[in-house]
Enzyme design. Structure first.
Site, PDB file in Angstrom:
ATOM      1  N   SER A 148       0.869  -1.196   0.000  1.00  8.61           N
ATOM      2  CA  SER A 148       0.000   0.000   0.000  1.00  8.61           C
ATOM      3  C   SER A 148       0.898   1.236   0.000  1.00  8.61           C
ATOM      4  O   SER A 148       2.025   1.183   0.519  1.00  8.61           O
ATOM      5  CB  SER A 148      -0.863   0.000   1.265  1.00  8.61           C
ATOM      6  OG  SER A 148      -1.466   1.268   1.444  1.00  8.61           O
ATOM      7  N   TYR A 161      -0.801  -0.745  10.405  1.00  3.27           N
ATOM      8  CA  TYR A 161      -1.059  -1.116   8.999  1.00  3.27           C
ATOM      9  C   TYR A 161       0.077  -0.628   8.098  1.00  3.27           C
ATOM     10  O   TYR A 161       0.649  -1.402   7.324  1.00  3.27           O
ATOM     11  CB  TYR A 161      -2.390  -0.504   8.560  1.00  3.27           C
ATOM     12  CG  TYR A 161      -2.745  -0.734   7.110  1.00  3.27           C
ATOM     13  CD1 TYR A 161      -3.257  -1.956   6.686  1.00  3.27           C
ATOM     14  CD2 TYR A 161      -2.568   0.265   6.148  1.00  3.27           C
ATOM     15  CE1 TYR A 161      -3.587  -2.170   5.349  1.00  3.27           C
ATOM     16  CE2 TYR A 161      -2.890   0.055   4.817  1.00  3.27           C
ATOM     17  CZ  TYR A 161      -3.405  -1.158   4.423  1.00  3.27           C
ATOM     18  OH  TYR A 161      -3.717  -1.377   3.106  1.00  3.27           O
ATOM     19  N   LYS A 165       2.920  -2.781   5.922  1.00  2.11           N
ATOM     20  CA  LYS A 165       3.059  -2.654   4.466  1.00  2.11           C
ATOM     21  C   LYS A 165       4.477  -2.201   4.091  1.00  2.11           C
ATOM     22  O   LYS A 165       5.014  -2.614   3.056  1.00  2.11           O
ATOM     23  CB  LYS A 165       2.011  -1.687   3.912  1.00  2.11           C
ATOM     24  CG  LYS A 165       0.570  -2.166   4.079  1.00  2.11           C
ATOM     25  CD  LYS A 165       0.314  -3.470   3.339  1.00  2.11           C
ATOM     26  CE  LYS A 165      -1.159  -3.830   3.300  1.00  2.11           C
ATOM     27  NZ  LYS A 165      -1.425  -5.083   2.572  1.00  2.11           N
TER      28      LYS A 165
HETATM   29  N1  LIG Z   1      -8.908  -0.849  -1.095  1.00  2.00           N
HETATM   30  C1  LIG Z   1      -7.899   0.011  -0.972  1.00  2.00           C
HETATM   31  O1  LIG Z   1      -8.089   1.224  -1.062  1.00  2.00           O
HETATM   32  C2  LIG Z   1      -6.494  -0.503  -0.744  1.00  2.00           C
HETATM   33  C3  LIG Z   1      -5.425   0.401  -0.880  1.00  2.00           C
HETATM   34  C4  LIG Z   1      -4.126  -0.039  -0.692  1.00  2.00           C
HETATM   35  C5  LIG Z   1      -3.894  -1.365  -0.374  1.00  2.00           C
HETATM   36  N2  LIG Z   1      -4.941  -2.220  -0.226  1.00  2.00           N
HETATM   37  C6  LIG Z   1      -4.630  -3.618   0.108  1.00  2.00           C
HETATM   38  O2  LIG Z   1      -5.283  -4.461  -0.808  1.00  2.00           O
HETATM   39  C7  LIG Z   1      -5.548  -5.722  -0.207  1.00  2.00           C
HETATM   40  C8  LIG Z   1      -7.003  -6.088  -0.390  1.00  2.00           C
HETATM   41  O3  LIG Z   1      -7.799  -5.103   0.212  1.00  2.00           O
HETATM   42  P1  LIG Z   1      -9.314  -4.810  -0.234  1.00  2.00           P
HETATM   43  O4  LIG Z   1      -9.484  -3.349  -0.211  1.00  2.00           O
HETATM   44  O5  LIG Z   1      -9.656  -5.580  -1.448  1.00  2.00           O
HETATM   45  O6  LIG Z   1     -10.095  -5.329   1.058  1.00  2.00           O
HETATM   46  P2  LIG Z   1     -11.145  -6.494   1.311  1.00  2.00           P
HETATM   47  O7  LIG Z   1     -11.556  -6.387   2.727  1.00  2.00           O
HETATM   48  O8  LIG Z   1     -12.209  -6.477   0.270  1.00  2.00           O
HETATM   49  O9  LIG Z   1     -10.267  -7.809   1.094  1.00  2.00           O
HETATM   50  C9  LIG Z   1      -9.472  -8.362   2.083  1.00  2.00           C
HETATM   51  C10 LIG Z   1      -9.814  -9.835   2.155  1.00  2.00           C
HETATM   52  O10 LIG Z   1      -8.872 -10.465   3.038  1.00  2.00           O
HETATM   53  C11 LIG Z   1      -9.582 -11.408   3.810  1.00  2.00           C
HETATM   54  N3  LIG Z   1      -8.856 -11.685   5.043  1.00  2.00           N
HETATM   55  C12 LIG Z   1      -8.775 -10.891   6.135  1.00  2.00           C
HETATM   56  N4  LIG Z   1      -8.040 -11.505   7.081  1.00  2.00           N
HETATM   57  C13 LIG Z   1      -7.653 -12.697   6.571  1.00  2.00           C
HETATM   58  C14 LIG Z   1      -6.902 -13.791   7.082  1.00  2.00           C
HETATM   59  N5  LIG Z   1      -6.413 -13.767   8.317  1.00  2.00           N
HETATM   60  N6  LIG Z   1      -6.692 -14.866   6.289  1.00  2.00           N
HETATM   61  C15 LIG Z   1      -7.214 -14.911   5.033  1.00  2.00           C
HETATM   62  N7  LIG Z   1      -7.965 -13.920   4.508  1.00  2.00           N
HETATM   63  C16 LIG Z   1      -8.178 -12.827   5.272  1.00  2.00           C
HETATM   64  C17 LIG Z   1     -10.942 -10.760   4.068  1.00  2.00           C
HETATM   65  O11 LIG Z   1     -11.919 -11.722   4.453  1.00  2.00           O
HETATM   66  C18 LIG Z   1     -11.218 -10.091   2.726  1.00  2.00           C
HETATM   67  O12 LIG Z   1     -11.934 -10.937   1.856  1.00  2.00           O
HETATM   68  C19 LIG Z   1      -5.093  -5.585   1.248  1.00  2.00           C
HETATM   69  O13 LIG Z   1      -3.800  -6.106   1.384  1.00  2.00           O
HETATM   70  C20 LIG Z   1      -5.099  -4.092   1.469  1.00  2.00           C
HETATM   71  O14 LIG Z   1      -4.211  -3.711   2.490  1.00  2.00           O
HETATM   72  C21 LIG Z   1      -6.240  -1.823  -0.399  1.00  2.00           C
END
Ligand SMILES: NC(=O)c1ccc[n+]([C@@H]2O[C@H](COP(=O)([O-])OP(=O)(O)OC[C@H]3O[C@@H](n4cnc5c(N)ncnc54)[C@H](O)[C@@H]3O)[C@@H](O)[C@H]2O)c1
Length: 265
Positions: A148, A161, A165
């Site tokens: 991130s 967090y 990252k």
């Molecule tokens: N959405 C954003 O704006 C954004 C920005 C930067 C980085 N990210 C990163 O992208 C990735 C996905 O995020 P997202 O926004 O799609 O969120 P999301 O919540 O839709 O997806 C995260 C998924 O991880 C699963 N999860 C959580 N804990 C877990 C565990 N212990 N074991 C297995 N699965 C687990 C959740 O059930 C969920 O389905 C993450 O690493 C997040 O940090 C997201």
């Protein structure tokens, strides 16, 4: 998907956190390009729904229920995938603890329990996935970890967090170094705000306007944009790229902050 775009025909991929958001989009894109996909999530129903959506579009997927912070569960999930498809070529380690109980409490109080759970899922989880995925990649492979922009900057909250990252940026260089000679590449993608369904729901108009002011481009990143980058890094087109963190942020970090703010005012 046209024939020439099917970069993963005959390959096996595993995506963690694939029950929703970015992971679900990446799993779907890998499957659309020919991969047999392991759709892994701690939420069994979400993993099943993503896998079934892929099969509904003619792809091949198996749902795997697993908490990535638990080594026994990770070992079993990889074994189940290998039993289904024979081996592994692509790992996208993407799961993160983003619930209200962890990310939602990751504020300037620096709560030790929140810190520990964040590191356990976001960092230890990535390490465990790599540890158990690599032996299943006898012919080499590609690993992509979701980082991130929070790992590249500071903020007034989400220190756990952001630190987890930032550590991913170091970890992927070690993985690239340890396994490079075996033909295994390892990179990270670092998105800024990605417009997942949850992001659309959680962010009000004011916060979305702030985010729009921060970035150079008029459009935010959608999950498909991140899936496109992950699939590029996982494909042979990126065969000379390893140990890198690639920022995907519609121009959020590429300028002095006041530049975009001035333009927006
Ligand atoms: N959405 C954003 O704006 C954004 C920005 C930067 C980085 N990210 C990163 O992208 C990735 C996905 O995020 P997202 O926004 O799609 O969120 P999301 O919540 O839709 O997806 C995260 C998924 O991880 C699963 N999860 C959580 N804990 C877990 C565990 N212990 N074991 C297995 N699965 C687990 C959740 O059930 C969920 O389905 C993450 O690493 C997040 O940090 C997201």
């Amino acid at each position: 998907m046209s024939r020439e775009m099917r970069r993963f025909d005959g390959r096996v991929a595993l995506v963690t956190g694939a029950g929703s958001g970015i992971g679900a989009a990446c799993a779907a894109r890998l499957a659309a390009e020919g991969a047999c996909v392991g759709v892994l999530d701690v939420r069994a129903s979400a993993a099943k729904a993503s896998a079934s959506a892929i099969r509904g579009h003619g792809g091949t997927a198996v749902a795997l229920t697993c908490d990535v912070s638990d080594e026994k569960q990770v070992e079993s999930a990889v074994a189940e995938l290998v039993a289904s498809f024979g081996r592994l070529d692509v790992l996208h380690s993407n799961a993160a603890a983003l619930g209200r109980d962890v990310y939602g409490r990751d504020d300037d109080a620096l709560d030790a329990a929140v810190w520990d759970r964040t590191m356990a899922v976001n960092l230890r989880g990535a390490m465990l996935m790599v540890k158990h995925a690599v032996p299943a990649m006898p012919d080499g492979g590609a690993i992509v970890v979701t980082s991130s922009v929070s790992g590249l900057t500071g903020d007034t909250d989400h220190a756990a967090y952001g630190t987890s990252k930032a550590a991913i940026g170091g970890f992927i260089r070690y993985v690239a170094t340890m396994y490079g000679k075996r033909g295994i590449r390892c990179n990270a993608v670092a998105p800024a705000l990605v417009m997942t369904e949850e992001a659309r729901r959680a962010l009000g108009p004011e916060r979305l306007a702030e985010k729009a002011a921060e970035r150079l481009l008029p459009w935010p990143c959608e999950v498909g944009d991140v899936a496109g980058l992950v699939c590029f890094l996982a494909s042979d087109e990126a065969r000379c790229i390893t140990g890198q963190t690639v920022v995907i942020d519609s121009g959020t970090l590429a300028h002095r902050p006041e530049h975009a703010i001035r333009q927006a005012l």
